[in-house]
Motif scaffolding. Structure first.
Motif, PDB file in Angstrom:
ATOM      1  N   ASN A  59       0.838  -1.200   0.000  1.00  0.00           N
ATOM      2  CA  ASN A  59       0.000   0.000   0.000  1.00  0.00           C
ATOM      3  C   ASN A  59       0.878   1.257   0.000  1.00  0.00           C
ATOM      4  OD1 ASN A  59      -2.468   1.494   0.064  1.00  0.00           O
ATOM      5  ND2 ASN A  59      -2.190   1.773   2.263  1.00  0.00           N
ATOM      6  N   ALA A  60       1.953   1.231   0.770  1.00  0.00           N
ATOM      7  CA  ALA A  60       2.876   2.382   0.781  1.00  0.00           C
ATOM      8  C   ALA A  60       3.468   2.584  -0.605  1.00  0.00           C
ATOM      9  CB  ALA A  60       3.985   2.159   1.809  1.00  0.00           C
ATOM     10  N   PHE A  61       3.868   1.487  -1.260  1.00  0.00           N
ATOM     11  CA  PHE A  61       4.462   1.582  -2.585  1.00  0.00           C
ATOM     12  C   PHE A  61       3.450   2.089  -3.611  1.00  0.00           C
ATOM     13  CE2 PHE A  61       5.519  -0.237  -6.740  1.00  0.00           C
ATOM     14  CZ  PHE A  61       6.794   0.266  -6.913  1.00  0.00           C
ATOM     15  N   SER A  62       2.278   1.479  -3.654  1.00  0.00           N
ATOM     16  CA  SER A  62       1.293   1.875  -4.673  1.00  0.00           C
ATOM     17  C   SER A  62       0.773   3.290  -4.430  1.00  0.00           C
ATOM     18  CB  SER A  62       0.140   0.869  -4.739  1.00  0.00           C
ATOM     19  OG  SER A  62      -0.544   0.811  -3.502  1.00  0.00           O
ATOM     20  N   THR A  63       0.599   3.676  -3.185  1.00  0.00           N
ATOM     21  CA  THR A  63       0.155   5.035  -2.880  1.00  0.00           C
ATOM     22  C   THR A  63       1.227   6.045  -3.280  1.00  0.00           C
ATOM     23  OG1 THR A  63      -1.210   4.238  -1.048  1.00  0.00           O
ATOM     24  CG2 THR A  63      -0.666   6.582  -1.051  1.00  0.00           C
ATOM     25  N   THR A  64       2.477   5.739  -2.998  1.00  0.00           N
ATOM     26  CA  THR A  64       3.574   6.644  -3.350  1.00  0.00           C
ATOM     27  C   THR A  64       3.714   6.772  -4.861  1.00  0.00           C
ATOM     28  OG1 THR A  64       4.741   6.139  -1.307  1.00  0.00           O
ATOM     29  CG2 THR A  64       6.050   7.078  -3.096  1.00  0.00           C
ATOM     30  N   MET A  65       3.643   5.654  -5.580  1.00  0.00           N
ATOM     31  CA  MET A  65       3.765   5.723  -7.043  1.00  0.00           C
ATOM     32  C   MET A  65       2.575   6.470  -7.654  1.00  0.00           C
ATOM     33  SD  MET A  65       6.666   4.464  -7.813  1.00  0.00           S
ATOM     34  CE  MET A  65       7.242   5.182  -6.303  1.00  0.00           C
ATOM     35  N   GLY A  66       1.386   6.286  -7.095  1.00  0.00           N
ATOM     36  CA  GLY A  66       0.217   7.045  -7.548  1.00  0.00           C
ATOM     37  C   GLY A  66       0.380   8.533  -7.266  1.00  0.00           C
ATOM     38  N   ALA A  67       0.930   8.848  -6.098  1.00  0.00           N
ATOM     39  CA  ALA A  67       1.168  10.254  -5.745  1.00  0.00           C
ATOM     40  C   ALA A  67       2.241  10.857  -6.640  1.00  0.00           C
ATOM     41  CB  ALA A  67       1.579  10.363  -4.274  1.00  0.00           C
ATOM     42  N   TRP A  68       3.232  10.059  -7.025  1.00  0.00           N
ATOM     43  CA  TRP A  68       4.285  10.509  -7.930  1.00  0.00           C
ATOM     44  C   TRP A  68       3.680  10.890  -9.274  1.00  0.00           C
ATOM     45  CZ3 TRP A  68       9.040   6.987  -9.365  1.00  0.00           C
ATOM     46  CH2 TRP A  68      10.139   7.779  -9.684  1.00  0.00           C
ATOM     47  N   LYS A  69       2.814  10.031  -9.790  1.00  0.00           N
ATOM     48  CA  LYS A  69       2.132  10.309 -11.064  1.00  0.00           C
ATOM     49  C   LYS A  69       1.254  11.558 -10.935  1.00  0.00           C
ATOM     50  CE  LYS A  69      -1.032   8.302 -14.404  1.00  0.00           C
ATOM     51  NZ  LYS A  69      -1.935   7.193 -14.689  1.00  0.00           N
ATOM     52  N   THR A  70       0.538  11.670  -9.833  1.00  0.00           N
ATOM     53  CA  THR A  70      -0.327  12.829  -9.590  1.00  0.00           C
ATOM     54  C   THR A  70       0.503  14.114  -9.512  1.00  0.00           C
ATOM     55  OG1 THR A  70      -1.970  11.485  -8.441  1.00  0.00           O
ATOM     56  CG2 THR A  70      -1.979  13.843  -7.968  1.00  0.00           C
TER      57      THR A  70
END
Length: 168
Positions: A59-70
């Motif tokens: 969850n930390a990884f996917s949330t961070t990568m999503g935030a990176w894209k955002t």
């Protein structure tokens, strides 16, 4: 205190030392594309482990990568507080209740990469004496500056989303 004084107040060690430290700072923080790429890659290496303290690693990884894209998708708005305060749509940000207001409140801290410029001007360095030198420095620093700002925005957005999930 002595270390911060040494770094922040270079005048007390003599002219050559000040110039060499200034050159080292330009080299270290400088605008090479490889430096920007390394800086951009620090997001998964630093933010994910810190956030995994509060949630599972995936969850930390996917949330961070999503935030990176955002962050990168909205970087023009994130870097302009007036636009951030407008009602201009921001995909990935407006969907999270309270995130835009939190970004506005934290904008001074998230986008604060200009301390070296301000200090150079205040100390009367060559940077402050020539607009051409100022433009050259801004161009040189742009890749690092943008990746640093987006790293901060990414970490902020990811932490906010995980905090919201946990009810914090």
């Amino acid at each position: 205190d002595e270390l911060s004084d040494y770094v922040l107040v270079p005048d007390h060690t003599g002219g050559w030392s000040r110039k060499l430290r200034g050159a080292a700072m330009v080299y270290f923080i400088g605008g090479s594309l490889s430096g920007a790429a390394v800086n951009a890659m620090s997001v998964p290496m630093l933010t994910v482990p810190e956030l995994s303290i509060h949630t599972n690693y995936w969850n930390a990884f996917s949330t961070t990568m999503g935030a990176w894209k955002t962050s990168w998708g909205n970087q023009a708005v994130l870097r302009d507080v007036a636009r951030l305060r407008s009602t201009e749509p921001m995909p990935g940000i407006d969907e999270v209740p309270g995130l835009r207001q939190a970004l506005i409140a934290g904008a001074d801290f998230i986008m604060d990469t200009e301390i070296h410029q301000i200090m150079g001007i205040a100390q009367g360095s060559a940077y402050s004496q020539s607009r051409a030198v100022q433009r050259a420095m801004e161009t040189w620093m742009l890749p690092f500056r943008m990746t640093e700002q987006m790293n901060r925005a990414t970490s902020f957005i990811a932490a906010y989303k995980i905090g919201a999930e946990k009810g914090l």
